[in-house]
Scaffold this motif. Structure first.
Motif: not given
Length: 695
Positions: A308-320
Motif C-alpha cells: 500500500f505504501l509503495d503504491e502510494l509513493a509511486a503515485k506521489a513521487r512525480p509530484f514530489a
C-alpha cells in the motif's frame, strides 16, 4: 474506612464525578493505587475461581467494576505526567509503573480467565447477546491470546518481564524527549537577527526572555517557538542553530548542540524496545512484531501495508520531484541559496508560497483568533450532528484549561471535554485526544457519559491580545476534535467497545482526518474568522489563494509520511536490532529510497519518534495514510450532498455519519461501518483528488 471517606481523603479515589485536578498531589498516587490494585486483584481471583459461573455478570461485569476505577485513576496520573510534569510526579509515576504493568500483564496472561471467557463465548447465552457484547467477547479472547494466556506457565514470567521493561523504556523515551526539549534555550540580544519574524513571534520571545530575568529574546525547541524561526527568519545562521538543536534532541549529539545530557540519548532505548518486541512476537508464535501489531487492525499483513505504501509513493513521487525541483530552482534564483540546506527548506517554501499565491501563513493567522475558531468548530459539530456545546465549570490542572459539555438538542447530557491548547514547559509536545472516562450502562440502569481530554501545543496569547492560530493549527484542532467526537458521541453501552475502544487502530484516524476537510470550506472558515484588529471575516480572495496553495508541496509531504510509515514497518518486520545496521542507518536507507529530499547527516529524527517508541503506534504509523483513504472517501459523500443541498454541512449526511460511524464505536468492524455509511468499499480516488495528485 468506607468508600466515601477514602474518596474524601484521597481525590484519586473519588469516581463520583470528574477528577478533582486542583486537589490531586503526587503523594496521593501510591496510596490510591494500593487500594485500587487490592480491589482489582480480589475481583480477578473471584472471576478466576472455578466456583464462579461463566456468565456475563459474574465474569465480565464484576471484573470491569473493579478494573475500570484502577484504569481511570492511572489514566489521570498518565495525563498529568503528559501535561503538568514535575520531578515529584515523575517519581511517583515511575515508582508505580512496574506494578501497574505487572497487574495488566498478569490479567492478560490468566489462563483461568481465558477459559472462563471461552466457556461464555461457547454458551447458549452468547447467541442471545447483542452485537456489542459479542464483539467485546471476540476482542477479549484475542486480547488473551496476544497477552500470553496460552503460553506455557514456565514462559509467563519472562513474558511479564518483557511487558514491564517495555513500559519503562517507553516512559523513559518520552521523558528524554521532553527533557531535551525543555533543556534548550537560545537568547538573542541583537534585534537585527530577528528580521523577517512576525511581530507576535518576536513579542512572545521577548516576554519569554523577560520571564527569565533577561533582556532580548528567548527561543526554545517547543514548536510554536522554533518553527516560525525556520519559516520566517532571514538570518540563515539563526535558522541553522535552531534546526541543529532540534534534530539532535535525545541523541548522542545532544550535549554538543545544547539540548541534552548523555542519559537522554534514546539510541540504546530504541534498540532495546525493538529487541523486546521481537522476543514477544516469537514467544506468541509470530515471525515479527509487525504481524502481532496487525492482528487487531484492518490491514492483513506487513506485506499488504508495505505494498500500500509503495503504491502510494509511486503515485506521489512525480509530484514530489516537481515540488523539490521548483523549490531548489526558486531558492537559487530568488534567494541566492545555491545549495538548499534543511534549515532553508521551510524558509524557502514560505517565500515561494508567498510569491506564487500572494499570501503568507502569518497573514491568514491574523483572521483566526482562538474564540472565533472554537466557536466555528463547535458550530460545525452542532450543525452536522444536532448537538449543543457550552462552557462549564470544572477543576483543571492549569489555569489555561477550559471545560465544556455536549448535550443533545433536547438538553440531555451526552459528554464533556477538557481543552488544553497552549505549549508550556512540563507539557509533552504534539497534539492528542485521550479519554478520561468512557460511556457505559451502570448497574442501576443509569448511564456513565464519556469525558475527553483534547490537548494541543499552540502559541499562547501575548499580553492582552487573543491567541491567534495558524491555519495548520486550526486543522490540528479539528483533527483532535474529530477523535473527541468519536469518543463522545458513541451510543454503545459496553465500555470495551464504546467510543474509540475496540476500533481497529488503522481506522481510528478516520473521524479525525475527516474533520480536517471542513477547514478547507469557505462557508466554515468565513464563519470562524475575525481579523484581530478589524474584526472582518477572512476575505474570499485570500481563501481562494489558500485553496490554490492547499496542495503546495503535497507530493513532498506525502513521501515524508511514507518514509515514517515504511521505516516503522521495516523496523518491526525485517530489521535486526542486534545486527550491524543502526536504527539511524535504516532511516537513511529508507529516506534515500523513498524521498526526494535528502536526510541531513546530523538528523537524529528517529530518537524523537514518540509515536512508535512511546505512543502506541509501533508497526502502526501507516494508519494515518490508510485512514486518510477512508476519511477522504467519507468526506466525498458530504461533497456529493453539498452539490444538491448547497452546503457540505449537510445535516442529513451528518446524521447518517453519526449513526453509522461515530455512534457504533468499536461494536462492529470498521469496514462494516464504512460500508454502512458509504454503501460500498473504500476507493483511493478521493484521496488523490483532495491531495492534487489525481491524473
Amino acid at each position: 474506612m468506607d468508600q466515601a471517606s477514602q474518596a474524601n481523603a484521597n481525590p484519586l479515589l473519588d469516581f463520583s464525578g470528574l477528577p478533582r485536578f486542583a486537589e490531586i498531589r503526587p503523594e496521593h498516587i501510591t496510596p490510591a493505587l494500593d487500594i485500587l490494585l487490592q480491589a482489582a486483584e480480589a475481583a480477578v481471583a473471584r472471576a478466576e475461581d472455578p466456583a464462579t459461573p461463566a456468565t456475563w455478570e459474574e465474569a465480565v461485569t464484576a471484573l470491569e467494576a473493579a478494573t475500570e476505577p484502577l484504569g481511570r485513576a492511572w489514566g489521570v496520573v498518565g495525563h498529568l505526567s503528559a501535561v503538568a510534569d514535575s520531578p515529584e510526579l515523575r517519581k511517583a509515576h515511575a515508582d508505580n509503573l512496574p506494578r501497574m504493568t505487572e497487574f495488566w500483564s498478569s490479567l492478560g496472561q490468566s489462563l483461568a480467565l481465558f477459559e472462563k471467557y471461552k466457556a461464555l463465548s461457547q454458551s447458549e447465552a452468547f447467541a442471545q447477546m447483542n452485537a456489542a457484547r459479542r464483539q467485546l467477547m471476540e476482542n477479549e479472547l484475542r486480547g488473551f491470546r496476544l497477552g500470553g494466556a496460552e503460553l506455557p506457565e514456565a514462559q509467563k514470567p519472562r513474558f511479564a518481564e518483557i511487558q514491564e521493561e517495555q513500559a519503562r523504556l517507553s516512559k523513559d523515551f518520552s521523558d528524554h524527549v521532553l527533557d531535551a526539549t525543555n533543556a534548550y534555550a537560545l537568547y538573542v540580544d541583537d534585534a537585527g537577527r530577528l528580521q523577517g519574524l512576525p511581530e507576535d513571534v518576536r513579542e512572545a520571545a521577548r516576554l519569554a526572555a523577560g520571564k527569565d530575568g533577561k533582556d532580548g529574546w528567548k527561543f526554545t525547541l517547543h514548536f510554536p517557538s522554533y518553527f516560525p524561526v525556520l519559516q520566517y527568519a532571514d538570518d540563515r545562521a539563526l535558522r541553522q542553530t535552531l534546526y541543529e538543536a532540534n534534530v539532535t534532541r535525545a541523541s548522542e549529539l545532544g550535549a554538543q548542540y545544547g539540548n541534552g545530557q548523555a542519559q537522554w540519548d534514546n539510541t540504546g532505548n530504541m534498540r532495546q524496545q525493538l529487541a523486546l518486541r521481537g522476543e514477544e512476537a516469537r514467544m506468541l508464535g509470530y515471525r515479527n512484531y509487525g504481524e502481532v501489531s496487525l492482528v487487531p487492525k484492518m490491514a492483513q499483513s506487513p506485506a499488504d501495508v508495505l505494498r500500500f505504501l509503495d503504491e502510494l509513493a509511486a503515485k506521489a513521487r512525480p509530484f514530489a520531484e516537481r515540488d523539490w525541483a521548483e523549490l531548489q530552482d526558486f531558492a537559487a534564483k530568488e534567494l541566492g541559496l545555491a545549495a538548499l540546506q534543511p534549515w532553508d527548506v521551510a524558509y524557502a517554501s514560505e517565500k515561494l508560497r508567498q510569491q506564487r499565491y500572494a499570501f503568507s501563513e502569518h497573514e491568514v493567522k491574523q483572521y483566526l483568533p482562538e474564540h472565533k475558531v472554537l466557536q466555528g468548530l463547535f458550530g460545525v459539530a452542532e450543525k452536522l450532528f444536532g448537538v449543543r456545546i457550552a462552557a462549564e465549570q470544572a477543576q483543571t490542572w492549569h489555569p489555561d484549561v477550559r471545560f465544556f459539555r455536549v448535550t443533545s438538542a433536547q438538553g440531555e447530557l451526552l459528554a464533556q471535554f477538557y481543552i488544553d491548547l497552549y505549549a508550556r514547559e512540563g507539557k509533552r509536545g504534539g497534539a492528542w485526544m485521550d479519554d478520561a472516562r468512557g460511556r457505559k450502562r451502570l448497574a442501576d440502569n443509569g448511564l456513565q457519559t464519556p469525558v475527553a481530554y483534547l490537548t494541543c501545543n499552540f502559541s499562547a496569547p501575548v499580553g492582552d491580545k487573543p491567541a491567534l492560530f495558524t491555519h495548520d493549527e486550526v486543522i490540528t484542532l479539528f483533527h483532535e476534535f474529530g477523535h473527541g467526537l468519536h469518543h463522545m458521541l458513541t451510543q454503545v453501552d459496553e465500555l470495551g467497545v464504546s467510543g474509540i475502544n475496540g476500533v481497529e487502530w488503522d481506522a481510528v484516524e478516520l473521524p479525525s482526518q475527516f474533520m480536517e476537510n471542513f477547514c478547507w470550506e469557505y462557508e466554515v472558515l468565513a464563519d470562524m474568522s475575525a481579523h484581530a484588529e478589524s474584526g472582518a471575516p477572512l476575505p474570499r480572495v485570500l481563501f481562494d489563494r489558500m485553496l490554490a496553495a492547499k496542495n503546495f508541496q503535497n507530493g513532498m509531504m506525502t513521501l515524508r509520511q511514507i518514509v515514517f510509515s515504511s521505516f516503522d514497518m521495516h523496523l518491526h518486520t525485517d530489521y535486526d536490532p542486534q545486527g550491524g545496521t543502526s536504527v539511524l542507518a535504516l532511516s537513511r536507507e529508507i529516506n534515500d529510497r523513498v524521498h526526494v529530499v535528502p536526510q541531513h547527516p546530523l538528523s537524529r529524527w528517529p530518537n524523537t519518534f514518540s509515536h512508535i517508541f512511546a505512543g502506541g503506534y509501533a508497526a502502526g504509523y501507516y494508519s494515518y495514510k490508510w485512514a486518510e483513504v477512508l476519511s477522504a472517501d467519507v468526506y466525498a459523500a458530504f461533497e456529493e450532498a453539498g452539490k444538491l443541498s448547497g452546503s457540505v454541512l449537510d445535516n442529513e449526511t451528518g446524521a447518517r455519519y453519526r449513526r453509522e460511524i461515530l455512534a457504533v464505536g468499536g461494536s462492529r468492524p470498521a469496514m462494516e461501518s464504512f460500508i454502512a455509511f458509504r454503501g460500498r468499499e473504500p476507493q483511493i480516488d478521493a484521496l488523490l483528488r483532495h491531495g492534487g495528485m489525481a491524473a
